[in-house]
Design a protein around this motif. Structure first.
Motif, short mmCIF file in Angstrom:
data_model
loop_
_atom_site.label_atom_id
_atom_site.label_comp_id
_atom_site.label_asym_id
_atom_site.label_seq_id
_atom_site.Cartn_x
_atom_site.Cartn_y
_atom_site.Cartn_z
N ALA A 154 15.99 2.66 5.90
CA ALA A 154 14.86 1.73 5.96
C ALA A 154 15.38 0.32 6.13
N VAL A 155 14.76 -0.44 7.04
CA VAL A 155 15.18 -1.83 7.26
C VAL A 155 13.95 -2.71 7.37
N SER B 211 0.81 -1.22 0.00
CA SER B 211 0.00 0.00 0.00
C SER B 211 0.84 1.27 0.00
N GLY B 212 2.16 1.15 0.22
CA GLY B 212 3.02 2.33 0.15
C GLY B 212 3.44 2.87 1.50
N LYS B 213 3.62 1.98 2.50
CA LYS B 213 3.97 2.44 3.85
C LYS B 213 5.35 3.07 3.89
N GLU B 214 6.31 2.48 3.16
CA GLU B 214 7.66 3.06 3.18
C GLU B 214 7.67 4.44 2.54
N LEU B 215 6.89 4.62 1.49
CA LEU B 215 6.85 5.93 0.85
C LEU B 215 6.29 6.98 1.81
N VAL B 216 5.25 6.61 2.58
CA VAL B 216 4.69 7.53 3.57
C VAL B 216 5.77 7.92 4.58
N ALA B 217 6.55 6.93 5.02
CA ALA B 217 7.65 7.22 5.96
C ALA B 217 8.66 8.17 5.33
N ARG B 218 8.99 7.96 4.06
CA ARG B 218 9.93 8.86 3.37
C ARG B 218 9.37 10.27 3.28
N MET B 219 8.07 10.39 3.03
CA MET B 219 7.47 11.71 2.92
C MET B 219 7.51 12.44 4.26
N ILE B 220 7.27 11.72 5.35
CA ILE B 220 7.38 12.33 6.68
C ILE B 220 8.80 12.83 6.91
N PHE C 212 21.29 1.94 13.57
CA PHE C 212 20.96 3.09 14.42
C PHE C 212 21.96 4.22 14.20
N ARG C 213 23.25 3.90 14.22
CA ARG C 213 24.25 4.95 14.05
C ARG C 213 24.30 5.45 12.61
N SER C 214 23.94 4.60 11.64
CA SER C 214 23.88 5.04 10.25
C SER C 214 22.78 6.07 10.05
N ALA C 215 21.73 5.99 10.89
CA ALA C 215 20.60 6.91 10.78
C ALA C 215 20.77 8.14 11.67
N ASP C 216 21.90 8.29 12.34
CA ASP C 216 22.10 9.40 13.28
C ASP C 216 21.85 10.74 12.60
N GLY C 217 21.03 11.56 13.22
CA GLY C 217 20.67 12.86 12.64
C GLY C 217 19.52 12.78 11.66
N GLY C 218 19.01 11.57 11.44
CA GLY C 218 17.93 11.39 10.46
C GLY C 218 16.82 10.51 11.01
N THR C 219 16.32 9.62 10.14
CA THR C 219 15.16 8.80 10.46
C THR C 219 15.48 7.33 10.23
N LEU C 220 15.05 6.49 11.17
CA LEU C 220 15.16 5.04 11.03
C LEU C 220 13.76 4.47 10.86
N PHE C 221 13.53 3.82 9.71
CA PHE C 221 12.23 3.25 9.41
C PHE C 221 12.29 1.74 9.59
N LEU C 222 11.54 1.24 10.57
CA LEU C 222 11.51 -0.19 10.87
C LEU C 222 10.29 -0.80 10.20
N ASP C 223 10.49 -1.39 9.03
CA ASP C 223 9.38 -2.02 8.32
C ASP C 223 9.19 -3.45 8.84
N GLU C 224 7.95 -3.90 8.84
CA GLU C 224 7.59 -5.22 9.37
C GLU C 224 8.17 -5.42 10.78
N VAL C 225 7.92 -4.43 11.63
CA VAL C 225 8.46 -4.45 12.99
C VAL C 225 7.87 -5.61 13.80
N ALA C 226 6.71 -6.12 13.39
CA ALA C 226 6.09 -7.24 14.10
C ALA C 226 6.91 -8.51 14.00
N ASP C 227 7.84 -8.57 13.06
CA ASP C 227 8.66 -9.77 12.88
C ASP C 227 9.86 -9.82 13.82
N LEU C 228 10.06 -8.80 14.65
CA LEU C 228 11.18 -8.81 15.58
C LEU C 228 10.99 -9.87 16.66
N PRO C 229 12.00 -10.70 16.94
CA PRO C 229 11.89 -11.66 18.05
C PRO C 229 11.85 -10.93 19.38
#
Length: 461
Positions: free
Chosen positions: A191-192, A169-178, A225-242
């Motif tokens: 994005a990960v 549906s375009g969730k990553e694009l919405v995150a990029r727009m934010i 986390f450190r690669s995103a320092d000063g920016g945004t970290l987008f966790l896609d499919e976060v429900a899959d985290l153990p």
């Protein structure tokens, strides 16, 4: 450039003085207030570019002031000062519309980061800045209009946003727009896909590692986390985290710091967390497979992306954009949808949403002989006809197809195997026709457009 202004609201003179000195050294003109009544008078007279308020004040609380500012001067970002460990209060302030929060005792480096981010919101408007693929947010339906307005509003905040919606549906694009419309737009957007990282490598991927900390760690690694320092970290499919990783992620978000694998020190990080999944996260919390405390931390504000079937009137605009992009990519004339094809698309349920629409149109674009895509070219609900297959291996004379020897150990890379067949077939057809692409396409039993598509995809141009 005019001098930026700020209003500090705190009933403790020592805190007011500390904050005033810190901001003044940053070149900011500061006014102060000891209560909400004075603050409202100053805000109405001359709205500043930043408001910093304590939570507990003699004539009210900071949450009430945040609500008031949202109504009276919504362009002024407001940050709240919370007591140490009062995460619930901080989250409540973010939900009320606060830009960000800082905890007591105030750490000056953290305060400076907050102030710099807030002042960027008064810089020239970037709402019209295009994203990687602006077509996914195209549309005039009520759902998409509301989504665009919400992304613009949420871009001004630092609150964690949970983006829910179906696959494709375009969730990553919405995150990029934010990210692109907010004060972190000059920083990285990382994005990960949480479901794509092997569990044994997850901690290293997220937090980094020191050289020699485990077998295979031949060098230092920064981590996501450190690669995103000063920016945004987008966790896609976060429900899959153990579950064990959920605990570590929660700590990193709360402490705004990470500890690389093999290191004894925590490294501070300044990031905004956006997350998404197509799964029912509240149901997973009830089942006990997703931590409730992490859910409340990442789901401060929820943003729902509407499925494509709820906005059929946007299909024509989306289709035109996708076909124009395909034409640019493959250096062909753009194809047009016939009225019958458009009606068929509008009647389709699109379980795969915009991603499915892209796949359908890409297939039809490569298979149609003329510059028009008719309903039959879409192959909705039926398999493609043999003569128009986009898989060249199906168009090869049977006795020319190589035999398939399955490996005894390991797995067959089917995609690469099929591509090698297509590559050999194309080379053979081009050689037989002296590199006449039109004749080669006819020999292969595919359209000229499909051949152009394959040549570009396989890097054979």
């Amino acid at each position: 450039m005019s001098t930026p202004t700020a209003l500090i609201i705190d009933d403790e003179p020592d805190i007011r003085e500390l904050l005033e000195i810190t901001l003044a050294r940053m070149g900011i003109e500061v006014e102060t207030a000891a209560d909400i009544t004075t603050a409202k008078r100053l805000l109405e007279a001359n709205p500043p570019q930043l408001c910093l308020t304590d939570m507990n004040l003699p004539d009210g609380n900071g949450i009430e002031l945040v609500h008031w500012i949202q109504k009276v001067c919504p362009q002024t970002p407001v940050a709240v000062i919370t007591a140490y460990g009062s995460m619930d209060t901080a989250i409540e302030s973010l939900k009320a519309g606060a830009f960000d929060f800082v905890s007591k005792p105030v750490e000056l480096p953290r305060l400076r980061e907050l102030v710099q981010s807030a002042l960027k919101l008064s810089e020239p408007d970037v709402e019209e800045m295009p994203a990687d693929d602006p077509g996914l947010l195209l549309g005039q339906s009520e759902g998409v209009r509301r989504l665009r307005n919400q992304t613009r509003k949420l871009a001004r905040s630092q609150a964690p946003v949970f983006i829910s919606g179906e696959s494709g549906s375009g969730k990553e694009l919405v995150a990029r727009m934010i990210h692109l419309q907010g004060p972190r737009r000059d920083g990285p957007f990382v994005a990960v896909n949480c479901g794509a990282i092997p569990s044994e490598l997850m901690e290293s991927e997220f937090f980094g590692h020191k050289k020699g900390s485990f077998t295979g760690a031949v060098d230092n690694k920064a981590g996501l986390f450190r690669s995103a320092d000063g920016g945004t970290l987008f966790l896609d499919e976060v429900a899959d985290l153990p579950l064990n990783m959920q605990v570590k992620l929660l700590r990193a978000i709360q402490e705004k710091a990470v500890r690389p694998v093999g290191d004894s020190k925590e490294v501070p990080v300044d990031i905004r967390i956006l997350s998404a999944t197509h799964r029912d996260l509240p149901a997973l919390v009830q089942e006990g497979t997703f931590r409730q405390d992490l859910f409340y931390r990442i789901n401060v504000i929820e943003l729902k992306v509407p499925p494509l079937r709820e906005r059929p009137d946007d299909i024509e605009l989306l289709s035109r954009h996708i076909l124009e992009r395909l034409a640019r990519d493959y250096e062909c004339e753009p194809a047009q949808l016939t009225p019958a094809a458009l009606n068929k698309l509008k009647d389709h349920a699109f379980p795969g949403n915009v991603r499915e629409l892209e796949n359908i149109l890409e297939r039809a674009f490569t298979l149609c002989d003329l510059d028009q895509i008719d309903a039959a070219d879409l192959h909705l609900g039926s398999a493609p006809v043999p003569g128009g297959s986009s898989n060249i291996s199906e168009a090869i004379i049977p006795n020319e197809a190589p035999s398939l020897d399955l490996p005894e150990d390991g797995e067959l890379d089917l995609e690469n195997y099929l591509e090698s067949i297509e590559r050999k077939a194309i080379e053979k057809a081009l050689e037989a026709t002296r590199w006449n692409k039109t004749a080669a396409a006819k020999k292969l039993g595919i359209s000229f457009r499909a051949l152009r598509y394959k040549l570009k995809k396989l890097g054979m141009e």
